[in-house]
Design a protein around this motif. Structure first.
Motif, PDB file in Angstrom:
ATOM      1  N   LEU A 113      -9.595  47.366  -5.078  1.00  0.00           N
ATOM      2  CA  LEU A 113      -8.572  46.323  -5.072  1.00  0.00           C
ATOM      3  C   LEU A 113      -7.202  46.991  -5.025  1.00  0.00           C
ATOM      4  O   LEU A 113      -6.916  47.892  -5.833  1.00  0.00           O
ATOM      5  N   VAL A 114      -6.372  46.549  -4.100  1.00  0.00           N
ATOM      6  CA  VAL A 114      -5.051  47.126  -3.947  1.00  0.00           C
ATOM      7  C   VAL A 114      -4.064  46.014  -3.634  1.00  0.00           C
ATOM      8  O   VAL A 114      -4.436  44.996  -3.022  1.00  0.00           O
ATOM      9  N   GLN A 115      -2.832  46.187  -4.048  1.00  0.00           N
ATOM     10  CA  GLN A 115      -1.806  45.188  -3.762  1.00  0.00           C
ATOM     11  C   GLN A 115      -1.320  45.330  -2.324  1.00  0.00           C
ATOM     12  O   GLN A 115      -1.404  46.419  -1.735  1.00  0.00           O
ATOM     13  N   PRO A 116      -0.821  44.259  -1.760  1.00  0.00           N
ATOM     14  CA  PRO A 116      -0.227  44.368  -0.416  1.00  0.00           C
ATOM     15  C   PRO A 116       0.826  45.466  -0.371  1.00  0.00           C
ATOM     16  O   PRO A 116       1.624  45.610  -1.298  1.00  0.00           O
ATOM     17  N   TRP A 124     -26.039  53.744  10.153  1.00  0.00           N
ATOM     18  CA  TRP A 124     -24.993  52.955   9.516  1.00  0.00           C
ATOM     19  C   TRP A 124     -24.930  53.283   8.028  1.00  0.00           C
ATOM     20  O   TRP A 124     -25.954  53.610   7.408  1.00  0.00           O
ATOM     21  N   GLY A 125     -23.746  53.122   7.495  1.00  0.00           N
ATOM     22  CA  GLY A 125     -23.600  53.204   6.049  1.00  0.00           C
ATOM     23  C   GLY A 125     -23.801  51.840   5.412  1.00  0.00           C
ATOM     24  O   GLY A 125     -24.013  50.834   6.106  1.00  0.00           O
ATOM     25  N   GLN A 126     -23.690  51.802   4.088  1.00  0.00           N
ATOM     26  CA  GLN A 126     -23.974  50.573   3.355  1.00  0.00           C
ATOM     27  C   GLN A 126     -22.721  49.733   3.117  1.00  0.00           C
ATOM     28  O   GLN A 126     -22.816  48.576   2.714  1.00  0.00           O
ATOM     29  N   GLY A 127     -21.564  50.302   3.346  1.00  0.00           N
ATOM     30  CA  GLY A 127     -20.310  49.573   3.233  1.00  0.00           C
ATOM     31  C   GLY A 127     -19.598  49.779   1.920  1.00  0.00           C
ATOM     32  O   GLY A 127     -20.201  50.119   0.893  1.00  0.00           O
ATOM     33  N   THR A 128     -18.274  49.577   1.965  1.00  0.00           N
ATOM     34  CA  THR A 128     -17.441  49.620   0.774  1.00  0.00           C
ATOM     35  C   THR A 128     -16.425  48.490   0.876  1.00  0.00           C
ATOM     36  O   THR A 128     -15.866  48.247   1.937  1.00  0.00           O
ATOM     37  N   GLN A 129     -16.215  47.795  -0.228  1.00  0.00           N
ATOM     38  CA  GLN A 129     -15.370  46.613  -0.219  1.00  0.00           C
ATOM     39  C   GLN A 129     -13.915  46.993  -0.400  1.00  0.00           C
ATOM     40  O   GLN A 129     -13.560  47.760  -1.316  1.00  0.00           O
ATOM     41  N   VAL A 130     -13.065  46.433   0.445  1.00  0.00           N
ATOM     42  CA  VAL A 130     -11.610  46.583   0.319  1.00  0.00           C
ATOM     43  C   VAL A 130     -11.019  45.191   0.119  1.00  0.00           C
ATOM     44  O   VAL A 130     -11.259  44.287   0.920  1.00  0.00           O
ATOM     45  N   THR A 131     -10.278  45.029  -0.952  1.00  0.00           N
ATOM     46  CA  THR A 131      -9.625  43.756  -1.247  1.00  0.00           C
ATOM     47  C   THR A 131      -8.139  44.004  -1.422  1.00  0.00           C
ATOM     48  O   THR A 131      -7.733  44.820  -2.263  1.00  0.00           O
ATOM     49  N   VAL A 132      -7.349  43.310  -0.609  1.00  0.00           N
ATOM     50  CA  VAL A 132      -5.896  43.439  -0.672  1.00  0.00           C
ATOM     51  C   VAL A 132      -5.334  42.124  -1.198  1.00  0.00           C
ATOM     52  O   VAL A 132      -5.380  41.104  -0.519  1.00  0.00           O
ATOM     53  N   SER A 133      -4.832  42.166  -2.413  1.00  0.00           N
ATOM     54  CA  SER A 133      -4.387  40.937  -3.059  1.00  0.00           C
ATOM     55  C   SER A 133      -3.406  41.268  -4.168  1.00  0.00           C
ATOM     56  O   SER A 133      -3.519  42.308  -4.822  1.00  0.00           O
ATOM     57  N   SER A 134      -2.471  40.364  -4.368  1.00  0.00           N
ATOM     58  CA  SER A 134      -1.528  40.519  -5.486  1.00  0.00           C
ATOM     59  C   SER A 134      -2.032  39.768  -6.704  1.00  0.00           C
ATOM     60  O   SER A 134      -1.392  39.802  -7.754  1.00  0.00           O
TER      61      SER A 134
END
Length: 128
Positions: A11-14, A118-128
Motif C-alpha cells: 500500500l502506497v500513497q499517491p 508466470w508468477g503468482q502476482g503481487t498486489q499494489v494498492t495506491v490510495s490515500s
C-alpha cells in the motif's frame, strides 16, 4: 524447478514509489523476455512493460512511460519494475511472465506470442 516469484507490492500513497521484483530460477534469464502485467478487478490484463531477451531493450505503455522503469540483473536472476509517481489507477495485481519471443506491442499492451512461465502476482494498492 522453474519459478517466478514476485515481491515488493504493498500500500502506497499517491505520488509514492514501489519497486517490484520478479525473482527467477530454473532457467537462464538472459535467454528470455520478461513482461510485467497488471490486472485490476473488472479490467482486462494489461502488459505495462517488457524487457527483451539478450539486448535488454525496455518497452512501456504510454500510461506508465516516464514513471516506471524495468531492469534486469542477470547475476541475481531478477527483473525489477521501479514504479514512481504512483497513481490510484496503478492499483492492480502485478505479474511477471517469461517467454522466448521478443516484446510485441498489441492492442495497447506489451505481450509475448507465447509464455513459458508466470508468477503468482503481487498486489499494489495506491490510495490515500
Amino acid at each position: 524447478q522453474v519459478q517466478l516469484v514476485e515481491s515488493g507490492g504493498g500500500l502506497v500513497q499517491p505520488g509514492g514509489s514501489l519497486r517490484l521484483s520478479c525473482a527467477t530460477s530454473g532457467f537462464t534469464l538472459d535467454d528470455y523476455s520478461i513482461v510485467w502485467f497488471r490486472q485490476a478487478p473488472g479490467k482486462e490484463r494489461e502488459g505495462v512493460s517488457c524487457i527483451s531477451k539478450g539486448d535488454g531493450n525496455a518497452y512501456y505503455i504510454d500510461s506508465v512511460k516516464g514513471r516506471f522503469t524495468i531492469s534486469r540483473d542477470n547475476a541475481k536472476n531478477t527483473v525489477y519494475l521501479q514504479m514512481n509517481s504512483l497513481k490510484p489507477e496503478d492499483t492492480a495485481t502485478y505479474y511477471c511472465a517469461a517467454g522466448t519471443d521478443t516484446c510485441t506491442y498489441y492492442s495497447g499492451s506489451y505481450v509475448l506470442n507465447e509464455y513459458d512461465w508466470w508468477g503468482q502476482g503481487t498486489q499494489v494498492t495506491v490510495s490515500s
